[in-house]
Design a protein around this motif. Structure first.
Motif, PDB file in Angstrom:
ATOM      1  N   GLY A 131      32.518  35.447  34.938  1.00 47.17           N
ATOM      2  CA  GLY A 131      32.897  36.699  34.301  1.00 47.17           C
ATOM      3  C   GLY A 131      34.305  36.725  33.750  1.00 47.17           C
ATOM      4  N   LYS A 132      35.055  35.628  33.916  1.00 42.45           N
ATOM      5  CA  LYS A 132      36.433  35.561  33.428  1.00 42.45           C
ATOM      6  C   LYS A 132      36.494  34.752  32.133  1.00 42.45           C
ATOM      7  CE  LYS A 132      38.300  37.358  37.266  1.00 42.45           C
ATOM      8  NZ  LYS A 132      39.099  38.592  37.292  1.00 42.45           N
ATOM      9  N   GLU A 222      35.933  42.609  46.567  1.00 44.39           N
ATOM     10  CA  GLU A 222      36.016  42.862  45.128  1.00 44.39           C
ATOM     11  C   GLU A 222      35.511  41.661  44.326  1.00 44.39           C
ATOM     12  OE1 GLU A 222      39.347  43.840  41.675  1.00 44.39           O
ATOM     13  OE2 GLU A 222      39.887  43.955  43.798  1.00 44.39           O
ATOM     14  N   VAL A 223      35.866  40.433  44.781  1.00 48.27           N
ATOM     15  CA  VAL A 223      35.384  39.225  44.110  1.00 48.27           C
ATOM     16  C   VAL A 223      33.865  39.124  44.217  1.00 48.27           C
ATOM     17  CG1 VAL A 223      35.392  36.698  44.155  1.00 48.27           C
ATOM     18  CG2 VAL A 223      37.535  37.946  44.382  1.00 48.27           C
ATOM     19  N   ALA A 225      31.776  41.529  44.529  1.00 47.00           N
ATOM     20  CA  ALA A 225      31.190  42.555  43.663  1.00 47.00           C
ATOM     21  C   ALA A 225      31.192  42.100  42.200  1.00 47.00           C
ATOM     22  CB  ALA A 225      31.959  43.869  43.817  1.00 47.00           C
ATOM     23  N   GLN A 226      32.270  41.409  41.773  1.00 49.47           N
ATOM     24  CA  GLN A 226      32.336  40.896  40.406  1.00 49.47           C
ATOM     25  C   GLN A 226      31.268  39.832  40.174  1.00 49.47           C
ATOM     26  OE1 GLN A 226      36.362  39.509  40.026  1.00 49.47           O
ATOM     27  NE2 GLN A 226      37.222  41.558  39.768  1.00 49.47           N
ATOM     28  N   ILE A 227      31.068  38.955  41.174  1.00 50.44           N
ATOM     29  CA  ILE A 227      30.038  37.926  41.051  1.00 50.44           C
ATOM     30  C   ILE A 227      28.656  38.557  41.019  1.00 50.44           C
ATOM     31  CG2 ILE A 227      29.001  35.889  42.146  1.00 50.44           C
ATOM     32  CD1 ILE A 227      31.742  35.274  43.336  1.00 50.44           C
ATOM     33  N   ASP A 228      28.437  39.580  41.856  1.00 48.13           N
ATOM     34  CA  ASP A 228      27.170  40.317  41.830  1.00 48.13           C
ATOM     35  C   ASP A 228      26.895  40.842  40.428  1.00 48.13           C
ATOM     36  OD1 ASP A 228      26.488  40.008  44.487  1.00 48.13           O
ATOM     37  OD2 ASP A 228      27.485  41.838  45.141  1.00 48.13           O
ATOM     38  N   LYS A 229      27.916  41.466  39.833  1.00 42.92           N
ATOM     39  CA  LYS A 229      27.747  42.086  38.518  1.00 42.92           C
ATOM     40  C   LYS A 229      27.470  41.048  37.438  1.00 42.92           C
ATOM     41  CE  LYS A 229      30.085  45.176  35.258  1.00 42.92           C
ATOM     42  NZ  LYS A 229      31.323  45.970  35.003  1.00 42.92           N
ATOM     43  N   SER A 230      28.244  39.935  37.448  1.00 41.91           N
ATOM     44  CA  SER A 230      28.091  38.925  36.391  1.00 41.91           C
ATOM     45  C   SER A 230      26.765  38.176  36.496  1.00 41.91           C
ATOM     46  CB  SER A 230      29.249  37.926  36.437  1.00 41.91           C
ATOM     47  OG  SER A 230      29.246  37.212  37.648  1.00 41.91           O
ATOM     48  N   ASP A 233      23.111  41.068  39.616  1.00 36.96           N
ATOM     49  CA  ASP A 233      22.673  41.394  40.989  1.00 36.96           C
ATOM     50  C   ASP A 233      21.620  40.419  41.507  1.00 36.96           C
ATOM     51  OD1 ASP A 233      24.363  43.634  41.249  1.00 36.96           O
ATOM     52  OD2 ASP A 233      22.949  44.871  40.124  1.00 36.96           O
TER      53      ASP A 233
END
Length: 241
Positions: A131-132, A222-223, A225-230, A233
């Motif tokens: 996601g980055k 938080e990390v 959650a970002q991986i979940d989103k990218s 889920d």
């Protein structure tokens, strides 16, 4: 001895299939993950103009390249230099596609057949930082690699920066891979069946337990959650938890 070559090219455009050519090759040698100083840097006369967009990126003019050798004049030297090494390339399909086309033009084997393997640092970065932004400049900023001298793209400079980026992305792996098989340490041997891990008694080790702070736990969450989103889920650790 592990020999790796960090490689980058500059080209007249984006399509090797449509006749664009390699105009610069930069290679940085790593031996056992250390810079050896045995680098290769070549410019080539492509016998064609660079596209305007490409020229804005690398700034290498037709006039500058006019007295440089053609690729076929240097192909044997390039093959000898790369032979048997593992390549590290950022967005490997692009550079490999161009170099394979250049070798094909002179009737030589493909780049893949010359080397022991290829690591695509862009794929690695996407796995490490999902996601980055994972351009070379973005990775330099994230990993604190000084790229202040990179006003224009240059194959050797970019290869030097990528070598630092790669070492930073894989830092710590060399200790795991080169751990001595001392008493009480993990040991391995290579037999007919491949690598065999020897059982060792680690009971006498007093391993410290480092408990994360609340801030570290929150940052970790938080990390995740970002991986979940990218991943849409699709991660499984929430289900396991």
């Amino acid at each position: 001895m592990a020999r790796q070559i960090v490689l980058d090219t500059e080209t007249t455009g984006l399509s090797a299939a449509e006749g664009d050519r390699v105009i610069e090759l930069g290679c940085v040698e790593l031996v056992d993950r250390k810079l050896s100083g045995n680098n290769l840097h070549l410019y080539f006369n492509p016998d064609r103009e660079s596209h305007e967009d490409a020229l804005r990126v690398h700034g290498i003019t037709t006039a500058f390249l006019a007295d440089k050798p053609r690729f076929h004049e240097m192909a044997a030297q390039i093959q000898e230099y790369l032979q048997g090494a593992e390549l590290i390339i950022h967005n490997a399909p692009f550079d490999m596609g161009f170099l394979n086309k250049e070798f094909e033009r002179v009737g030589m084997p493909s780049l893949t057949s010359m080397v022991s393997g290829v690591i695509d640092s862009l794929v690695m970065a996407k796995e490490l930082f999902p996601g980055k932004r994972n351009s070379l400049d973005a990775l330099c900023d994230r990993l604190e690699v000084d790229n202040s001298g990179r006003d224009l793209h240059g194959a050797l400079l970019d290869a030097e920066l990528l070598a630092d980026v790669y070492i930073n992305m894989t830092r710590g792996q060399e200790q795991l891979l080169s751990m001595d098989a001392a008493p009480g340490a993990l040991g391995s041997s290579i037999g007919k069946a491949g690598i065999v891990v020897q059982r060792q008694d680690l009971s006498h080790f007093d391993l410290p337990v480092i408990v994360p702070s609340d801030a570290e736990l929150a940052a970790h969450e938080e990390v995740l959650a970002q991986i979940d989103k990218s991943s849409g889920d699709k991660t499984i650790w929430r289900k396991i938890a």
